[in-house]
Design a protein around this motif. Sequence first.
Motif, PDB file in Angstrom:
ATOM      1  N   GLN A   8      25.950  63.521  52.410  1.00 48.03           N
ATOM      2  CA  GLN A   8      26.739  64.619  52.953  1.00 48.03           C
ATOM      3  C   GLN A   8      26.230  66.004  52.544  1.00 48.03           C
ATOM      4  O   GLN A   8      26.510  66.981  53.218  1.00 48.03           O
ATOM      5  CB  GLN A   8      28.202  64.457  52.533  1.00 48.03           C
ATOM      6  N   TRP A   9      25.513  66.109  51.466  1.00 43.67           N
ATOM      7  CA  TRP A   9      25.082  67.421  50.994  1.00 43.67           C
ATOM      8  C   TRP A   9      23.707  67.838  51.518  1.00 43.67           C
ATOM      9  O   TRP A   9      23.217  68.900  51.179  1.00 43.67           O
ATOM     10  CB  TRP A   9      25.106  67.483  49.464  1.00 43.67           C
ATOM     11  N   PHE A  10      23.073  67.037  52.378  1.00 41.29           N
ATOM     12  CA  PHE A  10      21.773  67.417  52.932  1.00 41.29           C
ATOM     13  C   PHE A  10      21.836  68.732  53.700  1.00 41.29           C
ATOM     14  O   PHE A  10      20.844  69.427  53.812  1.00 41.29           O
ATOM     15  CB  PHE A  10      21.219  66.307  53.820  1.00 41.29           C
ATOM     16  N   ASN A  11      22.993  69.082  54.224  1.00 40.81           N
ATOM     17  CA  ASN A  11      23.100  70.352  54.952  1.00 40.81           C
ATOM     18  C   ASN A  11      23.005  71.555  54.016  1.00 40.81           C
ATOM     19  O   ASN A  11      22.814  72.675  54.462  1.00 40.81           O
ATOM     20  CB  ASN A  11      24.401  70.401  55.763  1.00 40.81           C
ATOM     21  N   ALA A  12      23.097  71.332  52.705  1.00 37.16           N
ATOM     22  CA  ALA A  12      23.048  72.424  51.737  1.00 37.16           C
ATOM     23  C   ALA A  12      21.647  72.641  51.149  1.00 37.16           C
ATOM     24  O   ALA A  12      21.462  73.536  50.328  1.00 37.16           O
ATOM     25  CB  ALA A  12      24.035  72.156  50.606  1.00 37.16           C
ATOM     26  N   ILE A  13      20.670  71.862  51.560  1.00 37.23           N
ATOM     27  CA  ILE A  13      19.317  71.998  51.014  1.00 37.23           C
ATOM     28  C   ILE A  13      18.374  72.588  52.061  1.00 37.23           C
ATOM     29  O   ILE A  13      18.652  72.566  53.254  1.00 37.23           O
ATOM     30  CB  ILE A  13      18.772  70.643  50.504  1.00 37.23           C
ATOM     31  N   ASP A  14      17.268  73.133  51.582  1.00 40.95           N
ATOM     32  CA  ASP A  14      16.273  73.715  52.477  1.00 40.95           C
ATOM     33  C   ASP A  14      15.244  72.698  52.960  1.00 40.95           C
ATOM     34  O   ASP A  14      14.711  72.812  54.059  1.00 40.95           O
ATOM     35  CB  ASP A  14      15.543  74.862  51.787  1.00 40.95           C
ATOM     36  N   LYS A  15      14.929  71.727  52.090  1.00 40.51           N
ATOM     37  CA  LYS A  15      13.912  70.726  52.395  1.00 40.51           C
ATOM     38  C   LYS A  15      14.366  69.383  51.848  1.00 40.51           C
ATOM     39  O   LYS A  15      15.109  69.328  50.871  1.00 40.51           O
ATOM     40  CB  LYS A  15      12.569  71.085  51.749  1.00 40.51           C
ATOM     41  N   ILE A  16      13.872  68.331  52.456  1.00 42.21           N
ATOM     42  CA  ILE A  16      14.137  66.986  51.971  1.00 42.21           C
ATOM     43  C   ILE A  16      12.956  66.572  51.097  1.00 42.21           C
ATOM     44  O   ILE A  16      11.821  66.516  51.569  1.00 42.21           O
ATOM     45  CB  ILE A  16      14.313  65.998  53.141  1.00 42.21           C
ATOM     46  N   GLY A  17      13.216  66.311  49.837  1.00 39.73           N
ATOM     47  CA  GLY A  17      12.178  65.900  48.899  1.00 39.73           C
ATOM     48  C   GLY A  17      12.103  64.386  48.785  1.00 39.73           C
ATOM     49  O   GLY A  17      13.124  63.719  48.637  1.00 39.73           O
ATOM     50  N   ILE A  18      10.895  63.860  48.846  1.00 41.95           N
ATOM     51  CA  ILE A  18      10.683  62.413  48.808  1.00 41.95           C
ATOM     52  C   ILE A  18       9.575  62.084  47.816  1.00 41.95           C
ATOM     53  O   ILE A  18       8.532  62.738  47.796  1.00 41.95           O
ATOM     54  CB  ILE A  18      10.298  61.890  50.213  1.00 41.95           C
ATOM     55  N   ASP A  19       9.810  61.072  46.987  1.00 42.37           N
ATOM     56  CA  ASP A  19       8.733  60.484  46.184  1.00 42.37           C
ATOM     57  C   ASP A  19       7.972  59.546  47.115  1.00 42.37           C
ATOM     58  O   ASP A  19       8.543  58.590  47.635  1.00 42.37           O
ATOM     59  CB  ASP A  19       9.296  59.686  45.012  1.00 42.37           C
ATOM     60  N   ALA A  20       6.706  59.807  47.324  1.00 41.97           N
ATOM     61  CA  ALA A  20       5.933  59.100  48.352  1.00 41.97           C
ATOM     62  C   ALA A  20       5.023  58.025  47.766  1.00 41.97           C
ATOM     63  O   ALA A  20       3.823  58.008  48.013  1.00 41.97           O
ATOM     64  CB  ALA A  20       5.127  60.104  49.171  1.00 41.97           C
ATOM     65  N   TYR A  21       5.613  57.130  47.010  1.00 45.23           N
ATOM     66  CA  TYR A  21       4.848  56.005  46.470  1.00 45.23           C
ATOM     67  C   TYR A  21       5.031  54.782  47.371  1.00 45.23           C
ATOM     68  O   TYR A  21       5.487  53.737  46.949  1.00 45.23           O
ATOM     69  CB  TYR A  21       5.269  55.712  45.029  1.00 45.23           C
ATOM     70  N   TYR A  22       4.660  54.944  48.628  1.00 40.79           N
ATOM     71  CA  TYR A  22       4.778  53.865  49.598  1.00 40.79           C
ATOM     72  C   TYR A  22       3.678  52.836  49.368  1.00 40.79           C
ATOM     73  O   TYR A  22       2.528  53.191  49.106  1.00 40.79           O
ATOM     74  CB  TYR A  22       4.673  54.425  51.018  1.00 40.79           C
ATOM     75  N   HIS A  23       4.032  51.573  49.519  1.00 39.20           N
ATOM     76  CA  HIS A  23       3.058  50.495  49.376  1.00 39.20           C
ATOM     77  C   HIS A  23       2.371  50.328  50.727  1.00 39.20           C
ATOM     78  O   HIS A  23       2.940  49.785  51.666  1.00 39.20           O
ATOM     79  CB  HIS A  23       3.760  49.217  48.938  1.00 39.20           C
ATOM     80  N   LEU A  24       1.154  50.826  50.808  1.00 42.03           N
ATOM     81  CA  LEU A  24       0.396  50.848  52.059  1.00 42.03           C
ATOM     82  C   LEU A  24      -0.475  49.605  52.134  1.00 42.03           C
ATOM     83  O   LEU A  24      -1.510  49.513  51.490  1.00 42.03           O
ATOM     84  CB  LEU A  24      -0.450  52.118  52.122  1.00 42.03           C
ATOM     85  N   GLN A  25      -0.030  48.649  52.934  1.00 41.06           N
ATOM     86  CA  GLN A  25      -0.715  47.366  53.022  1.00 41.06           C
ATOM     87  C   GLN A  25      -1.870  47.428  54.017  1.00 41.06           C
ATOM     88  O   GLN A  25      -1.699  47.865  55.146  1.00 41.06           O
ATOM     89  CB  GLN A  25       0.272  46.274  53.426  1.00 41.06           C
ATOM     90  N   THR A  26      -3.021  47.000  53.555  1.00 40.46           N
ATOM     91  CA  THR A  26      -4.208  46.900  54.404  1.00 40.46           C
ATOM     92  C   THR A  26      -4.795  45.499  54.230  1.00 40.46           C
ATOM     93  O   THR A  26      -4.411  44.768  53.310  1.00 40.46           O
ATOM     94  CB  THR A  26      -5.269  47.952  54.026  1.00 40.46           C
ATOM     95  N   SER A  27      -5.722  45.139  55.075  1.00 41.50           N
ATOM     96  CA  SER A  27      -6.356  43.826  54.954  1.00 41.50           C
ATOM     97  C   SER A  27      -7.481  43.837  53.927  1.00 41.50           C
ATOM     98  O   SER A  27      -8.100  42.811  53.683  1.00 41.50           O
ATOM     99  CB  SER A  27      -6.896  43.386  56.318  1.00 41.50           C
TER     100      SER A  27
END
Length: 160
Positions: A8-27
Amino acid sequence: MGIQCSIQWFNAIDKIGIDAYYHLQTSNDNATVDEIVIAWQQFVPLLDNLAKQWNKPIIFVEIGYTSAYNTHAHPDHMELLAYDDCSVWALCVFLEEQANSYEAAYITFWNLEWFDGMFWWLWRTDPWDGHSSDSGFSPVGKPAENVMTKWYSQKTNKSF
């Protein structure tokens, strides 16, 4: 496909911050830049939808890769690296993997309208940190630093 965010408080922020430690699967554990860019594509629509849902830019408040094999698939697991035994997960110093992971992140996100920057983990003030014999997160003195220099040398108004 999308992230439904009910914060609910996302409307009070300027940017959405994300930790981007995505598990990027490749062959391939020794993935090329192109393979890592392809692996990122499963997450781009999710982030795009989140940015549109809240009409906010997204910034990666933390993203990073070690200088080790398969770091793109396990970016948040430095503990997998056995300092005294390079046979564990074959995670010895591998500078190209870190550089490829950096390059792929820039290629994937740099020109997206809703993407507003990234903070790389880990850049210390210690001048001895990093360098070519270090398998850790620091890009200092490694090919990943050259990737950063190339991209940040471009004119942009993003928070990179």
